[in-house]
Design a protein around this motif. Structure first.
Motif, PDB file in Angstrom:
ATOM      1  N   PRO A   9       0.798  -1.226   0.000  1.00 23.12           N
ATOM      2  CA  PRO A   9       0.000   0.000   0.000  1.00 23.12           C
ATOM      3  C   PRO A   9       0.825   1.269   0.000  1.00 23.12           C
ATOM      4  O   PRO A   9       0.292   2.358  -0.236  1.00 23.12           O
ATOM      5  CB  PRO A   9      -0.830  -0.122   1.283  1.00 23.12           C
ATOM      6  CG  PRO A   9      -0.020  -0.997   2.185  1.00 23.12           C
ATOM      7  CD  PRO A   9       0.657  -1.981   1.266  1.00 23.12           C
ATOM      8  N   ASN A  10       2.119   1.137   0.270  1.00 27.40           N
ATOM      9  CA  ASN A  10       3.006   2.303   0.261  1.00 27.40           C
ATOM     10  C   ASN A  10       3.650   2.529  -1.109  1.00 27.40           C
ATOM     11  O   ASN A  10       4.455   3.441  -1.277  1.00 27.40           O
ATOM     12  CB  ASN A  10       4.095   2.138   1.321  1.00 27.40           C
ATOM     13  CG  ASN A  10       3.503   2.064   2.714  1.00 27.40           C
ATOM     14  OD1 ASN A  10       2.678   2.897   3.095  1.00 27.40           O
ATOM     15  ND2 ASN A  10       3.890   1.059   3.479  1.00 27.40           N
ATOM     16  N   TYR A  23      -2.160   4.244  -5.493  1.00 33.51           N
ATOM     17  CA  TYR A  23      -2.646   4.130  -4.117  1.00 33.51           C
ATOM     18  C   TYR A  23      -2.638   5.551  -3.539  1.00 33.51           C
ATOM     19  O   TYR A  23      -1.596   6.168  -3.340  1.00 33.51           O
ATOM     20  CB  TYR A  23      -1.770   3.198  -3.299  1.00 33.51           C
ATOM     21  CG  TYR A  23      -2.071   1.727  -3.541  1.00 33.51           C
ATOM     22  CD1 TYR A  23      -3.358   1.296  -3.857  1.00 33.51           C
ATOM     23  CD2 TYR A  23      -1.075   0.759  -3.422  1.00 33.51           C
ATOM     24  CE1 TYR A  23      -3.639  -0.046  -4.058  1.00 33.51           C
ATOM     25  CE2 TYR A  23      -1.350  -0.584  -3.622  1.00 33.51           C
ATOM     26  CZ  TYR A  23      -2.633  -0.980  -3.945  1.00 33.51           C
ATOM     27  OH  TYR A  23      -2.904  -2.311  -4.140  1.00 33.51           O
ATOM     28  N   ASP A  37      -5.386   2.391   3.606  1.00 33.91           N
ATOM     29  CA  ASP A  37      -4.563   1.525   2.773  1.00 33.91           C
ATOM     30  C   ASP A  37      -5.364   0.937   1.605  1.00 33.91           C
ATOM     31  O   ASP A  37      -6.556   0.638   1.736  1.00 33.91           O
ATOM     32  CB  ASP A  37      -3.992   0.375   3.604  1.00 33.91           C
ATOM     33  CG  ASP A  37      -2.866   0.821   4.517  1.00 33.91           C
ATOM     34  OD1 ASP A  37      -2.337   1.927   4.321  1.00 33.91           O
ATOM     35  OD2 ASP A  37      -2.521   0.058   5.449  1.00 33.91           O
ATOM     36  N   ASN A  69     -10.327   2.135   3.878  1.00 36.69           N
ATOM     37  CA  ASN A  69      -9.483   1.200   3.149  1.00 36.69           C
ATOM     38  C   ASN A  69     -10.216   0.627   1.930  1.00 36.69           C
ATOM     39  O   ASN A  69     -11.446   0.503   1.921  1.00 36.69           O
ATOM     40  CB  ASN A  69      -9.080   0.024   4.043  1.00 36.69           C
ATOM     41  CG  ASN A  69      -8.308   0.447   5.273  1.00 36.69           C
ATOM     42  OD1 ASN A  69      -7.580   1.441   5.260  1.00 36.69           O
ATOM     43  ND2 ASN A  69      -8.466  -0.300   6.354  1.00 36.69           N
TER      44      ASN A  69
END
Length: 218
Positions: A9-10, A23, A37, A69
């Protein structure tokens, strides 16, 4: 080179060789915009249009845009924040106060905030949707293309139109209540991946069995 096991997710660009889908949390600079996320935003023109489309989001208002999320946000979605409100008690709606000088002292500017805008988890927001101030959209909802959302949206409902109205619920009330308890979007990525076939196929009975086994452990 071995294939990675889970999407990160980063990672700004989660799809190989695709620069239009990101994202979202990784480009947000405004501390009053909070994104969970795996929530993605798609924009073929410029991914940085997202924050440009959070409109009238002035720091002095203090309102937040909170997105959960695993949300799916299409091109052209706009959020109208509380800075767009004008006081209507007087003869003029002009916001004299914000322009300073003696106007700042003489104009009470009693603007009412409608609170934070909160988008739940696993919400799909279609192309060019506009969401008005202080709206709450429940988990699992779907917002149809070009809708103008002026009222809160119930979990797992499909809405559309101008103004947006409920078209139907996605599941029975019993199933919706179960899914709101299940909160699969809060599971760790390993557990989500292990049970992804159940989540994507809609095998409610199997998910209920997992949920009951989890509850019995405590």
């Amino acid at each position: 080179m071995s294939e990675f096991k889970y999407p990160d997710p980063n990672n700004l660009y989660p799809i190989n060789n695709v620069k239009r889908t990101i994202y979202l949390k990784n480009i947000i600079k405004n501390p009053n915009i909070i994104v969970g996320d795996y929530t993605y935003y798609d924009d073929p023109e410029d991914i940085y249009n997202f924050e440009k489309n959070v409109l009238y989001h002035f720091e002095f208002m203090g309102d937040k845009l909170v997105i959960g999320n695993f949300c799916q946000i299409a091109t052209g979605v706009r959020f109208i924040m509380n800075g767009s409100n004008h006081a209507m008690e007087g003869i003029s709606t002009y916001p004299f106060k914000v322009f300073g000088g003696i106007w700042a002292k003489k104009d009470p500017m009693n603007v009412v905030s409608k609170g934070d805008t909160v988008i739940g988890n696993d919400v799909w927001i279609g192309n060019s949707v506009t969401i008005m101030q202080g709206i709450k959209i429940g988990d699992g909802a779907i917002i149809g293309t070009n809708s103008l959302v002026t009222k809160n949206v119930e979990p797992y409902s499909i809405v559309g139109g101008n103004p947006a109205k409920e078209i139907r619920k996605r599941f029975s009330e019993e199933t919706i209540q179960f899914l709101l308890e299940l909160k699969w979007w809060d599971w760790d990525v390993e557990k989500i991946s292990d049970h992804l076939n159940l989540i994507t196929s809609g095998d409610i009975n199997a998910l209920k069995e997992i949920f009951m086994n989890q509850k019995n452990k405590f």
